[in-house]
Design an enzyme around this catalytic site. Structure first.
Site: not given
Length: 755
Positions: A9, A82, A84, A86, A299, A301, A345
């Site tokens: 990203e 990432d 997740d 998104e 990470y 989030r 995570h």
């Protein structure tokens, strides 16, 4: 055959990954999302099962072309956004873009950016998780339907250009409802008593009245307080009970997104947005001197408190070596995540616990260092032994009054040695006391108090409320809060959210006409439904059909029935010029009172809200009445005013017909080399006043304190600043590397060197 291509990203990750993969792989960045729904139309075909009409995001064409070019010469493509929802969506869209290259495309993910984690991911590629992507797509379409269909109604009824959001509007309602609770709150009087006592040996201590005449303390008037004081005064103060026991206190779990945002707000004063921005940099990697680019945390989030076994083992080794075996618990610590947590995570932790805050203090910017220190300390503390206290509780009887005192002594700090004392942990010593012992009364104090309304939300408490009520997800908390401020629906006053008049009006109208959308339970249920799509338990199209079945009729009814307040919101205030009611209007510079007789009567006023919500016109301050010149546009007087965010500015008294304004000048030339600008007063969206060059954006010079046109006698700074400190006002140098200071009114050569 070309190299394998890894697409991440962020450009920052490219540098970190290349450091340990070398030239074996090509690494490119998508720079976030590359495709999205169009910005100027709905972009969703509701008749065709809500088919989205994706397009390249404006400004991303060069990035897309670069990715296609890299894909064309690759042998295999690994998509590594990432880990997740998104990130999965970004991977899906990038896959659509590069599929014409005709090479194998795989998805990889890693929780930390280390050589081991990346190589492990490359050795275990997988397909894109279609269900997770569809969950993100359903969320995006839901938000688009609400935003693009409700916002135009608000433009017609309230103010042009404002907007509604599916989740943000519910967060706004929490803020507004709390304000209404405060207005409706009726304070109740009560009195408390404290006795300052002495025993045969020091120290003196304080005991508080807990019961009176055998009942829980309820003294609600001055008369009752005087009677209680008379009944207690002159009575012997006798120890009637002494209880002693050891108490253990366990460490908190390592951070998840919400608790990191809360702790950073409470301990560092960081906004949720600032916290997540700093955490993103720590995760992606930074230059650390001779070590090169290094990622420092996992990470950021996540809503899971799980940590990897190897991280737990590393913490054990560090704690026992650095602090001693007594600081490690008998059994390794495991924390249970809350129900419904996504356990993909780990918790937020340092990648390498042996990289201590002291090791990176001189290598990181202050805000990144402070956040890393907070994360490192919380993680290490979470794996440490309990803190142990010796608690003493004493009952002291005096006539009809029962007083209680508590003391505690820290026996063993345990995790507090790293994470620091928390509220209530400080030592409170009591003297040696025995049952039946008579004490000496040194002072009996009584104090009138009143119950307080529920507190306004801080960023920390709002994040906690959102999490507890199931509104939003870890990746959305910061955006939700920023949106409330950016849309001028709420502002921060002394770190507490206060809804603006516009925010309250929008919230009330939406709550009246969109009952489901504004319902906390419904919004939380929608989050669960989206999770069900990700798990494959719910079909995303059916979810959207169920939503629009109620939403579309509600939308049509609201467009017809919603009250129009664009011309003004009625108040009880009368115009002193013509006698007509004044109304609240929403202008570009914020809300104000305007005469309902406009345009015949152009009287305007600023206003405040009383604690009960009543509108109180604000009298013009002397600084606003005093003319500071003539308006160059219309010739009327110019006055000094204050903006909603706190900075002063010059405005024409002919407003709103004449909209001439300019910043308040300090008269100090910009000290930046080659700049001919002047420093003017400004304020951030969060209400902090600063002084910046009026040539911005060509010049970005700024200082936080009032500038003085005087060179520093100890360094090459062309200005000094006037700064408020705990020691009073000082004249100081704005350069962080210079320690020059003098008292206001002091001689110009009273500088002090290194302390």
């Amino acid at each position: 055959m070309g190299k394998d291509l890894i697409i991440v990203e962020s450009p920052a990750k490219v540098k970190t990954i290349k450091k340990f993969l070398g030239n074996a792989y090509a690494v490119e960045a998508s720079v976030g999302h590359v495709r999205d729904l169009p910005s100027k139309k709905l972009g969703v075909d509701e008749k065709d099962d809500f088919a989205p009409q994706y397009q390249i995001i404006p400004g991303k064409q060069k990035v897309v072309s670069k990715l296609k070019e890299a894909a064309a010469s690759a042998s295999t493509i690994y998509l590594a956004p990432d880990p997740d929802r998104e990130g999965e969506a970004i991977a899906w869209h990038v896959a659509q873009i590069v599929q014409e290259a005709g090479v194998p495309v795989h998805r990889i993910q890693f929780n930390e950016i280390t050589a081991k984690a990346v190589r492990e991911a490359l050795s275990h590629p997988r397909d894109i998780n279609e269900k997770l992507f569809l969950s993100q797509q359903a969320r995006r379409i839901l938000d688009r339907l609400v935003g693009y269909k409700v916002s135009p109604i608000l433009w017609q009824k309230v103010k042009s250009g404002i907007s509604a959001g599916r989740v943000q509007s519910v967060a706004l309602r929490l803020v507004v409802d709390r304000e209404k609770e405060r207005r409706a709150f009726v304070p109740v009087e009560y009195w408390n008593f404290k006795a300052r006592l002495a025993a045969d040996s020091p120290p003196e201590f304080e005991a508080e009245l807990a019961k009176y005449q055998g009942k829980k303390l309820e003294i609600g008037s001055a008369e009752a307080a005087a009677a209680a004081e008379a009944a207690i005064t002159g009575q012997p103060f006798v120890v009637t009970a002494v209880t002693e026991k050891e108490r253990k206190k366990s460490p908190p779990p390592p951070f998840i997104t919400s608790t990191l945002q809360q702790a950073a707000n409470q301990r560092l004063g960081y906004s949720a947005k600032r916290t997540m921005g700093a955490a993103q940099k720590l995760y992606e990697g930074l230059e650390l001197g001779d070590s090169g680019t290094v990622a420092l945390i996992t990470y950021m989030r996540t809503d899971s408190t799980r940590i990897a076994d190897e991280a737990r083992d590393a913490a054990r080794e560090y704690i026992t070596e650095a602090l001693g075996p007594d600081y490690y618990p008998e059994k390794a610590r495991h924390f249970r995540s809350k129900a419904g947590a996504q356990d993909a995570h780990e918790a937020i932790r340092p990648i390498d616990v042996r990289i201590t805050p002291a090791d990176v203090k001189t290598l990181l910017p202050k805000d990144l260092f402070s956040l890393y220190k907070l994360i490192w300390e919380r993680f290490v503390a979470s794996q440490m032994a309990e803190a142990r206290f010796w608690d003493t509780a004493v009952d002291v009887t005096a006539g009809p009054g029962l007083f209680k005192a508590k003391g505690q002594r820290l026996i063993f700090p345990g995790y507090l040695k790293v994470y620091g004392q928390e509220a209530g942990d400080e030592a409170k010593s009591l003297p040696k006391l025995d049952k039946g012992q008579e004490l000496t009364l040194l002072e009996l104090k009584k104090e009138q108090k009143f119950t307080q309304p529920p507190p306004r939300y801080t960023e920390a408490s709002l994040v906690r409320e959102l999490e507890e009520k199931g509104i939003g997800r870890p990746s959305t908390y910061a955006a939700i809060i920023s949106t409330l401020i950016d849309r001028d629906y709420a502002r921060l006053e002394e770190k507490h959210f206060v809804p603006s008049e516009l925010g309250e009006t929008v919230s009330d109208l939406l709550a009246e006409h969109f009952v489901k959308i504004m319902d906390v339970g419904f919004t939380a249920g929608m989050e669960e439904a989206l999770d069900a799509v990700a798990d494959g338990r719910t079909d995303w199209v059916n979810l959207l059909k169920d939503f629009t079945e109620d939403f579309n009729p509600t939308l049509a009814k609201a467009a017809k029935d919603m009250a129009k307040v664009k011309a003004g919101k009625e108040t009880d205030v009368k115009c002193e010029l013509c006698g007509k009611p004044m109304v609240i209007r929403f202008g570009k510079a914020g809300e104000f009172l305007g005469c309902s007789g406009y345009p015949d009567c152009k009287n305007t006023k600023e206003f405040d809200r009383a604690p009960d919500g009543a509108v109180i016109p604000r009298e013009r301050k002397a600084e606003e009445v005093a003319s500071v010149g003539a308006c160059p546009t219309c010739g009327k007087d110019l006055v000094v005013k204050k903006s909603r965010t706190g900075s002063r500015f010059i405005a024409c008294t002919g407003w709103p017909d004449c909209k001439y304004t300019k910043p308040l000048s300090t008269g100090v030339p910009c000290p930046k080399e080659g700049c001919s600008g002047t420093l003017v007063e400004k304020s951030s969206k969060r209400g902090k006043v600063f002084y910046a060059c009026d040539a911005y954006p060509q010049c970005d010079f700024a200082v936080w304190d009032w500038p003085i046109n005087e060179p520093c006698p100890q360094c090459d700074s062309k200005i000094l600043v006037r700064k408020k400190t705990r020691d009073g006002e000082l004249i100081t140098c704005p350069s962080k590397s210079c320690r020059y200071k003098r008292a206001v009114g002091g001689k110009k050569d009273e500088g002090e060197g290194e302390e």
